[in-house]
Design a protein around this motif. Structure first.
Motif, PDB file in Angstrom:
ATOM      1  N   THR A  47      -6.957  -3.723   4.054  1.00 45.61           N
ATOM      2  CA  THR A  47      -5.618  -4.234   4.309  1.00 45.61           C
ATOM      3  C   THR A  47      -5.644  -5.272   5.427  1.00 45.61           C
ATOM      4  O   THR A  47      -6.350  -5.131   6.415  1.00 45.61           O
ATOM      5  N   VAL A  89      -2.223  -2.467   0.064  1.00 40.34           N
ATOM      6  CA  VAL A  89      -2.620  -1.529  -0.989  1.00 40.34           C
ATOM      7  C   VAL A  89      -1.836  -1.817  -2.272  1.00 40.34           C
ATOM      8  O   VAL A  89      -2.356  -1.655  -3.382  1.00 40.34           O
ATOM      9  N   SER A 100      -8.353  -1.184   0.354  1.00 37.98           N
ATOM     10  CA  SER A 100      -8.393   0.103   1.045  1.00 37.98           C
ATOM     11  C   SER A 100      -7.771  -0.022   2.436  1.00 37.98           C
ATOM     12  O   SER A 100      -7.775  -1.108   3.037  1.00 37.98           O
ATOM     13  N   GLU A 101      -7.268   1.108   2.928  1.00 38.17           N
ATOM     14  CA  GLU A 101      -6.764   1.140   4.290  1.00 38.17           C
ATOM     15  C   GLU A 101      -7.925   0.908   5.259  1.00 38.17           C
ATOM     16  O   GLU A 101      -9.072   1.238   4.983  1.00 38.17           O
ATOM     17  N   GLN A 160      -9.751   0.497  12.682  1.00 40.17           N
ATOM     18  CA  GLN A 160      -9.016   1.327  13.620  1.00 40.17           C
ATOM     19  C   GLN A 160      -9.940   1.702  14.785  1.00 40.17           C
ATOM     20  O   GLN A 160     -11.146   1.848  14.612  1.00 40.17           O
TER      21      GLN A 160
END
Length: 315
Positions: free
Chosen positions: A40, A90, A120-121, A205
């Protein structure tokens, strides 16, 4: 009408029909992205090509079905032969097709084979420390390693440290490993990392924090004896050495009569880990005992413990 004229007319009709139903040009759809996985927020481009060249063609785009044309919206644009998504979500997942269209004959190309877009995240970075001792002492070495789950490849890494003054980015290191050697008290704090790739850069992240606590100086082990009372020949005696704070990774060294003089390992006495056991006490076992601990590849030693006296009395 003569027979040859009739034959020529029939032949002309057949040739005309053949040209009318000639095969449409083939269409090729390709996915352009520098990495095999798409996450993303990243930019991805689909490119449509018609056999024989792109002159005069404009392109129609479809998602999941030929009945569902792709529309231009914020962050999704059609330019020439390309369809670009500047911040993939997504919801952009699916099968894409395209075909060319123009005023000249043939008026359209074949529909391309579908290309599947998977988004995908963003994965989360995972931070580990080696060795995992919890509490460190000045002069020791620790290495922090950053990895990413889910195939986030082609990365450089960003490192962060949090302390009472807030969170700051650690400059000058972009590798997957960050080594502190030798550590000082100023290295105490919470560390995090994240991976970054692409142009413009896109970050994973941030990892969960790993806390490093660095204490000044070297620890001093506590040495105890069991039994604490009088010892006779043939008794079993156990000395126990414990580093305060319970930090791991220590191996223990044992000394008798003077610091630096290792104890003799015999059939009746042995040191295993934090314990030194005399299984059948003899008069020769009488004396002063010390212990200390060391750990790490470049061994870092604790202080010597306070001495403890073992006095073996004959029956």
């Amino acid at each position: 009408m003569q027979a040859c004229e009739v034959a020529a007319l029939i032949l002309l009709t057949v040739v005309s029909c053949s040209r009318q139903y000639e095969e449409l040009p083939q269409t090729t759809l390709t996915l352009e992205h520098p990495f095999p996985e798409i996450f993303t927020g990243e930019t991805v481009t689909l490119r449509c090509g018609v056999e024989g060249g792109s002159a005069g063609w404009k392109y129609l785009w479809y998602k999941d079905s030929e009945d569902t044309p792709v529309l231009q919206t914020a962050g999704r644009s059609i330019t020439g032969d390309s369809y670009t998504i500047t911040a993939a979500a997504v919801s952009d997942q699916g099968q894409y097709c395209c075909r060319g269209q123009r005023k000249n004959r043939p008026s359209s190309s074949q529909l391309s084979n579908p290309v599947t877009l998977t988004v995908s995240e963003l994965p989360k970075a995972v931070l580990t420390s080696s060795p995992q001792w919890g509490e460190l002492y000045t002069g020791e070495t620790v290495t922090l390693s950053c990895g990413v789950e889910g195939g986030f490849t082609g990365c450089q890494y960003l490192w962060y440290k949090s302390s009472q003054g807030g969170t700051v980015q650690i400059r000058g290191t972009t590798g997957a490993r960050y080594t502190l050697s030798p550590v000082t008290q100023s290295h105490s704090g919470e560390y995090q990392c994240e991976a970054q790739r692409g142009d413009p850069p896109r970050s994973s992240q941030r990892s969960d924090p790993v806390t490093l606590t660095v204490s000044e100086g070297r620890p001093k082990p506590a040495l105890t004896r069991e039994p604490a009372g009088e010892i006779f020949e043939g008794d079993t005696v156990t000395l126990s050495c414990v580093v305060e704070g319970g930090s791991g990774g220590w191996r223990y060294l044992w000394y008798k009569d003077r610091q630096g003089a290792p104890v003799n390992q015999t059939d009746s006495s042995s040191g295993t880990g934090a314990g030194y056991t005399i299984s059948a006490a003899a008069l020769s076992h009488s004396g002063e005992y010390w212990c200390r601990a060391g750990r790490g590849r470049n061994t870092s030693y604790s202080q010597y413990s306070d001495p403890i006296w073992v006095n073996v009395t004959g029956e």
